[in-house]
Motif scaffolding. Structure first.
Motif, short mmCIF file in Angstrom:
data_model
loop_
_atom_site.label_atom_id
_atom_site.label_comp_id
_atom_site.label_asym_id
_atom_site.label_seq_id
_atom_site.Cartn_x
_atom_site.Cartn_y
_atom_site.Cartn_z
N SER A 2 -4.89 7.08 5.71
CA SER A 2 -4.86 8.21 4.79
C SER A 2 -3.42 8.56 4.50
N SER A 3 -3.23 9.52 3.60
CA SER A 3 -1.87 9.95 3.28
C SER A 3 -1.36 11.03 4.23
N GLY A 4 -2.12 11.33 5.28
CA GLY A 4 -1.59 12.13 6.37
C GLY A 4 -2.01 13.58 6.44
N GLU A 5 -2.84 14.08 5.51
CA GLU A 5 -3.21 15.49 5.53
C GLU A 5 -3.95 15.87 6.81
N ALA A 6 -4.91 15.05 7.22
CA ALA A 6 -5.70 15.38 8.41
C ALA A 6 -4.85 15.40 9.67
N VAL A 7 -3.91 14.46 9.77
CA VAL A 7 -3.03 14.40 10.95
C VAL A 7 -2.15 15.64 11.01
N PHE A 61 -15.99 10.62 6.63
CA PHE A 61 -14.80 10.44 7.47
C PHE A 61 -15.11 9.84 8.84
N VAL A 62 -16.37 9.58 9.12
CA VAL A 62 -16.72 8.88 10.35
C VAL A 62 -16.17 7.46 10.29
N ILE A 63 -15.50 7.02 11.35
CA ILE A 63 -14.94 5.66 11.40
C ILE A 63 -16.06 4.72 11.79
N GLU A 64 -16.63 4.05 10.80
CA GLU A 64 -17.83 3.25 11.02
C GLU A 64 -17.55 2.01 11.86
N SER A 65 -16.47 1.31 11.57
CA SER A 65 -16.10 0.12 12.34
C SER A 65 -14.63 0.20 12.69
N CYS A 66 -14.26 -0.36 13.81
CA CYS A 66 -12.88 -0.26 14.29
C CYS A 66 -11.95 -1.09 13.41
N PRO A 67 -10.91 -0.49 12.85
CA PRO A 67 -9.98 -1.24 12.00
C PRO A 67 -9.03 -2.09 12.83
N ALA A 68 -8.36 -3.02 12.17
CA ALA A 68 -7.29 -3.78 12.81
C ALA A 68 -5.95 -3.09 12.59
N ILE A 69 -5.82 -2.40 11.45
CA ILE A 69 -4.61 -1.64 11.11
C ILE A 69 -5.04 -0.23 10.73
N TYR A 70 -4.44 0.76 11.38
CA TYR A 70 -4.79 2.15 11.15
C TYR A 70 -3.49 2.91 10.86
N PHE A 71 -3.36 3.49 9.67
CA PHE A 71 -2.10 4.09 9.28
C PHE A 71 -2.28 5.54 8.82
N SER A 72 -1.21 6.29 8.92
CA SER A 72 -1.16 7.66 8.43
C SER A 72 0.16 7.85 7.70
N GLY A 73 0.11 8.31 6.48
CA GLY A 73 1.30 8.40 5.64
C GLY A 73 2.04 9.72 5.73
N ASN A 74 3.22 9.76 5.11
CA ASN A 74 4.04 10.97 4.96
C ASN A 74 4.41 11.61 6.28
N ILE A 80 0.85 -1.18 0.00
CA ILE A 80 0.00 0.00 0.00
C ILE A 80 0.89 1.24 0.00
N VAL A 81 0.72 2.08 -1.02
CA VAL A 81 1.46 3.34 -1.10
C VAL A 81 0.52 4.46 -0.67
N ALA A 82 0.82 5.07 0.47
CA ALA A 82 -0.08 6.04 1.09
C ALA A 82 0.27 7.47 0.67
N GLY A 83 0.10 7.77 -0.61
CA GLY A 83 0.24 9.13 -1.10
C GLY A 83 1.67 9.59 -1.27
N GLY A 84 1.80 10.80 -1.81
CA GLY A 84 3.12 11.36 -2.07
C GLY A 84 3.87 10.62 -3.15
#
Length: 442
Positions: free
Chosen positions: A333-338, A382-395, A241-245
């Motif tokens: 996401s690719s990290g903009e919100a963070v 952008f509401v997190i409907e179900s809890c993920p097992a892996i949660y990532f933020s890029g860049n 998975i390539v998370a942007g940039g």
């Protein structure tokens, strides 16, 4: 998917000099990003609709959480229903921060006219910042130390317990966040399965050391490195998975121009085709890539990838992106919100922000206030409907990882995926045990 690896050894065993063909492990996969793809893009609408949709969604989410926390002992009122002063009640609303340093178009116009010179800022927190809570009709100022104004941002929906004072402000005695959602049971795997997370490839960069690191990454994914045993481990990589940039990113935007990005299109296509030939690839856009800047970003246009689209293993996906890999929900996401939350709060750690967004149950609360966003009408994607097992933020500036544990037994692997151009680092997650570590290519 098959890939062949020629291996040699100084020991003279007959088998060591023959080609060794390894089969790439595979796992079930489904793209769960439909809400990002099908979001309404009616630009004739106002942004008030997304706040209204967000508040309505969280009213349904918070109602049982409130009853569980405060045992139904207080009335849940809207702001227009506040009648009695100094009477404890619960209000559900959206937080809004008044920030003295927050950029505004009026200040920018003043800068242009040289009336009020404004210093250039990248962080907009001030000691005078204050909070209000608003719903569809009204807003009220919040006081009390239960909510730290510097640890939240505009757009977060919460429930506050307290009372309205004589001067019209609301004294907060307790606060209730939506909390992490329900997580479906995680599968049990008998063998290792790896997901590779990488971001900030910045292929418009012409630095020799950067291109060398990209070639090392490609050879590693292709199984061209290490012993036969290590190559066997590499065959367990089930997804990249390539998370942007991909084309350009924050780290090199000052030294790049539009012509560099355009000229890199062929290189990006060739690189993506080479990875797709040996492993499934999900390619997300970022804010500096040739894609619409408004979140949620649609996938790259297929015309940019005439070679890569020949492979069924090549997937152009949205930003943010959610998928199911072998029963493990992967969201990120690719990290903009963070990065935006960092600008408007005193939370300076990526993992802390990711924990907070899980507690708030919202990936990008500052959309559309300070992050470009399409004017969604009926739903907030952008509401997190179900809890993920892996949660990532890029860049991100550096690699970091941790396990988030929810109140209901949720376990989420948090991954801060570093900018590859500046760190030469990728993240590896093992689905068998959710362990995560980094790999540097330099």
């Amino acid at each position: 998917m098959l890939f062949k690896i020629e291996r040699q050894s100084s020991e003279k065993h007959e088998d060591d000099f023959s080609p060794n063909e390894l089969e790439r492990y595979s796992t079930d996969y489904s793209d769960c990003s439909e809400r990002f793809y099908k979001v309404s893009r009616d630009f004739s609408k106002q942004y008030a609709h997304i706040y209204s949709a967000r508040l309505n969604t969280f009213r349904n989410i918070l109602d049982p959480v409130i009853k569980n926390k405060w045992h139904g002992g207080y009335k849940i009122l809207k702001l227009c229903e506040l009648r009695e002063k100094n009477t404890a009640c619960v209000i559900i609303g959206t937080l809004f921060k008044f920030q003295e340093l927050k950029p505004s178009i009026l200040k920018e116009l003043s800068d242009e006219l040289e009336i009020i010179p404004q210093p250039t800022r990248t962080h907009f927190v001030h000691d005078s910042d204050s909070l209000v809570l608003e719903d569809e009709l009204q807003r009220i100022k919040l006081i009390g130390g239960l909510i730290d104004v510097h640890q939240v941002v505009t757009g977060v929906v919460c429930a506050v317990l307290g009372s309205e004072e004589e001067d019209g402000v609301f004294t907060v005695k307790d606060v209730c966040w939506a909390g992490c959602g329900i997580q479906k049971p995680l599968p049990t795997l008998s063998n290792d399965r790896y997901i590779i997370l990488v971001s900030g490839l910045n292929m418009a960069s012409k630095k020799a050391d950067h291109m060398f690191s990209l070639h090392l990454l490609l050879e590693w994914l292709s199984g061209m490195t290490g012993t036969a045993t290590y190559q066997g481990e590499l065959s367990k990589i089930v997804r990249v998975i390539v998370a942007g940039g991909v084309f350009a990113n924050y780290s090199n935007e000052s030294s790049l121009n539009e012509s560099d990005v355009i000229a890199s299109a062929g290189t990006v296509d060739t690189f993506c085709a080479a990875i797709s030939a040996v492993a499934p690839l999900d390619l997300m856009p970022g804010s500096k890539d040739p894609a619409g800047i408004m979140l949620p970003q649609k996938p790259f246009h297929y015309c940019l990838f005439p070679k890569a689209i020949e492979y069924k293993s090549f997937n152009r996906v949205s930003n943010p992106y959610e998928c199911d890999i072998g029963g493990f929900i992967c969201l990120g996401s690719s990290g903009e919100a963070v990065k935006d939350i960092m600008r408007y709060s005193k939370i300076d750690n990526t993992l802390d922000i990711m924990r907070n967004t899980l507690e708030w149950r919202h990936m990008a609360p500052t959309c559309p206030d300070t992050v470009p966003c399409t004017p969604c009408v009926d739903t907030d994607p952008f509401v997190i409907e179900s809890c993920p097992a892996i949660y990532f933020s890029g860049n991100s500036d550096e690699f970091a990882t941790d396990i988030y544990e929810g109140n209901s037994g949720q376990r989420v692997r948090l991954v801060s995926v570093p900018d590859f151009c500046s760190t030469k680092t990728a993240a590896i997650v093992n689905l068998a045990n959710l362990e995560c570590y980094s790999m540097k290519f330099a």
